[in-house]
Design an enzyme around this catalytic site. Structure first.
Site, PDB file in Angstrom:
ATOM      1  N   CYS A 133     -31.703 -78.275   2.307  1.00 42.14           N
ATOM      2  CA  CYS A 133     -32.117 -78.437   3.696  1.00 42.14           C
ATOM      3  C   CYS A 133     -32.416 -79.926   4.043  1.00 42.14           C
ATOM      4  CB  CYS A 133     -33.399 -77.496   3.612  1.00 42.14           C
ATOM      5  SG  CYS A 133     -33.565 -77.058   5.590  1.00 42.14           S
ATOM      6  N   HIS A 134     -33.444 -80.292   4.777  1.00 36.13           N
ATOM      7  CA  HIS A 134     -33.755 -81.696   5.068  1.00 36.13           C
ATOM      8  C   HIS A 134     -33.613 -82.817   3.863  1.00 36.13           C
ATOM      9  CE1 HIS A 134     -34.752 -79.443   8.577  1.00 36.13           C
ATOM     10  NE2 HIS A 134     -34.303 -80.510   9.473  1.00 36.13           N
ATOM     11  N   GLU A 164     -30.852 -76.839  13.720  1.00 32.83           N
ATOM     12  CA  GLU A 164     -31.883 -77.916  14.211  1.00 32.83           C
ATOM     13  C   GLU A 164     -32.109 -77.369  15.744  1.00 32.83           C
ATOM     14  OE1 GLU A 164     -34.534 -79.858  13.100  1.00 32.83           O
ATOM     15  OE2 GLU A 164     -32.972 -80.718  11.946  1.00 32.83           O
TER      16      GLU A 164
END
Length: 229
Positions: A133-134, A164
């Site tokens: 993910c991030h 997002e």
């Protein structure tokens, strides 16, 4: 046997916006459950060491694995309350590094020199770089031994711009993960929003979203087991 290093964020909110964030709990627990079930030891660290805030939204999606570990006092102590400080670690102790996500990482991963150094040293010593993910934000500034960005021309994934937008956080983050991974030369790939997707390119394994940490762990274990035969 060398250990696996799990990195988590210390950031509790979206920059100047007083909206809570932090670690997305499942991105630690599902990966952790996979690698320790396979017999690997783990250390937890964060840029500042100590306490790791949890994104409260992640509890809405918690399942039996998340609750099993969150209910474990020992796990909470060493994985969430008292993480090691990255600068105190020896990269030669680790065969892989795993960068968890949660939006907090967008503020404390990319420009942290100690985090950059330990990732590069683990990779350049033959170890694996993994993220979900991030957490892919930690890969942006990593350099290879030739002085180029590590992700240049590598198949890579992370939280998508569409995800997002669906999350209603496009205007709250300092940058978009998909956009930056592409800008730094990565061959960014993705699947449908919020569906499990993991891609491997050599010793780099990345997962797209909060649905992907278990598979990142599974793929890493498969690779490490090959080395241990």
């Amino acid at each position: 046997m060398k250990k696996i290093l799990i990195i988590e964020t210390n950031i509790p909110k979206y920059g100047k916006d007083n909206r809570a964030t932090g670690l997305w709990l499942g991105e630690t627990t599902h990966f952790y459950d996979e690698v320790i079930s396979a017999g690997y030891e783990v250390d937890f660290a964060s840029p500042s060491g100590g306490y790791v805030p949890i994104d409260p939204e992640s509890f809405k999606y918690a399942n039996e694995i998340d609750w099993k570990w969150y209910a474990d006092k020992n796990f909470r102590e060493f994985a969430l309350a008292n993480t090691k400080k990255i600068g105190d670690l020896n990269p030669l102790d680790y065969v892989a590094i795993y960068y968890t996500g949660g939006h907090g990482v967008l503020w404390d991963y990319p420009k942290n020199a100690e985090l950059k150094n330990i990732g590069e040293e683990i990779y350049n010593s033959g170890g694996f770089i993994t993220s979900v993910c991030h957490g892919a934000a930690a890969l942006l500034n990593l350099m290879n031994e030739e002085g180029e960005y590590l992700i240049k021309d590598k198949l890579i994934t992370g939280f998508t711009n569409e995800e997002e937008e669906l999350n209603k956080t496009t205007d709250k983050v300092p940058f978009l993960t998909e956009t930056e991974l592409t800008r730094y030369g990565g061959k960014y790939v993705k699947e449908a929003p919020f569906k499990e997707f993991v891609i491997q390119d050599g010793r780099i394994i990345t997962g797209q979203n909060p649905q992907s940490p278990k598979k990142v762990g599974t793929m890493l274990v498969q690779e490490l087991n090959k080395l241990n035969k």
